[in-house]
Design an enzyme around this catalytic site. Structure first.
Site, PDB file in Angstrom:
ATOM      1  N   GLY A  31       0.827  -1.194   0.000  1.00  0.00           N
ATOM      2  CA  GLY A  31       0.000   0.000   0.000  1.00  0.00           C
ATOM      3  C   GLY A  31       0.861   1.242   0.000  1.00  0.00           C
ATOM      4  CB  SER A  34      -1.088   8.035   4.438  1.00  0.00           C
ATOM      5  OG  SER A  34      -0.085   8.925   4.865  1.00  0.00           O
ATOM      6  N   GLY A  36      -2.450   2.735   5.775  1.00  0.00           N
ATOM      7  CA  GLY A  36      -2.860   2.000   6.973  1.00  0.00           C
ATOM      8  C   GLY A  36      -2.014   0.788   7.300  1.00  0.00           C
ATOM      9  CG  ASP A  58       9.892   4.703   6.334  1.00  0.00           C
ATOM     10  OD1 ASP A  58      10.492   4.712   5.243  1.00  0.00           O
ATOM     11  OD2 ASP A  58       8.718   5.096   6.462  1.00  0.00           O
TER      12      ASP A  58
END
Length: 222
Positions: A31, A34, A36, A58
């Site tokens: 995805g 942001s 989810g 990250d």
């Protein structure tokens, strides 16, 4: 002698089968930023039915390269080339190999029998190819984590820690697949509901087939 060789070969086949059975499940959340993914990962880590580790690209890069990035920014900055060119050089020479290391780490953890929730963004064909090559023989549950562009923009504005328009810029590349084991719309489902659907799929013993189907397609290298 021949019987002994056959016996040893048979033992090796059994041993390799045992290793394969012990591979950890890779829950691959696909995805945009942001969408989810992290919220679903948090819910999977909280439950006590199946143990998971969470591996985020990250966090991985931050832990690995905190001081290194400071060194690069200080010692290797250039005012002669355009910013866009510098970004491309950085991706080609430094970032792409590190993303391959990220996927190699996932493979290693799975081979050790550790179940992993993977949180990354597939917005680069070269990195995706590396991922497919490394993980194709591992049990990868490919999960589409989606919501509307309007909702992505709303979440970015609320978060305040993401560049505005980042998710939309990733959208077409990230959602270029038409094969998933599960698709989860995070506008319609809460994170805990998404996590429960993933757990239900795992406990159903259904085949994880979507990732293998993606591997059979011609994925271009950008």
């Amino acid at each position: 002698m021949e019987k002994k060789m056959l016996s040893e070969r048979h033992a090796m086949i059994i041993f390799e089968g045992m290793i394969k059975l012990k591979q950890g499940i890779v829950v691959f959340l696909n995805g945009t930023s942001s969408s989810g993914k992290t919220s679903i990962s948090t819910e999977l880590l909280k439950q006590n039915k199946i143990s998971f580790k969470h591996l985020s690209i990250d966090d991985f890069l931050l832990r690995l390269l905190r001081d290194y990035f400071d060194f690069i920014n200080t010692e290797c900055s250039s005012t002669e080339s355009a910013d866009r060119e510098e970004v491309q050089v950085s991706n080609d020479i430094i970032i792409n190999p590190l993303v391959s290391l990220f996927f190699s780490t996932i493979k290693f953890m799975s081979a050790k029998g550790i179940n992993i929730v993977v949180d990354t963004v597939n917005d680069n064909d070269e990195r995706l190819n590396a991922c497919l090559e490394l993980l194709i023989d591992h049990p990868v549950l490919f999960v589409g984590v989606t919501c509307s562009k309007e909702e992505l923009t709303r979440r970015e504005d609320l978060r305040g820690d993401r560049q505005s328009g980042l998710a939309i810029s990733q959208y077409d590349q990230v959602y270029c697949f038409d094969e998933y084991d599960i698709e989860l719309n995070t506008e319609a489902l809460r994170p805990d509901e998404c996590a429960n659907l993933i757990l239900d799929f795992i406990r159903s013993n259904r085949e994880y087939s979507a990732f293998k189907k993606i591997n059979k397609k011609s994925v271009g290298v950008s």
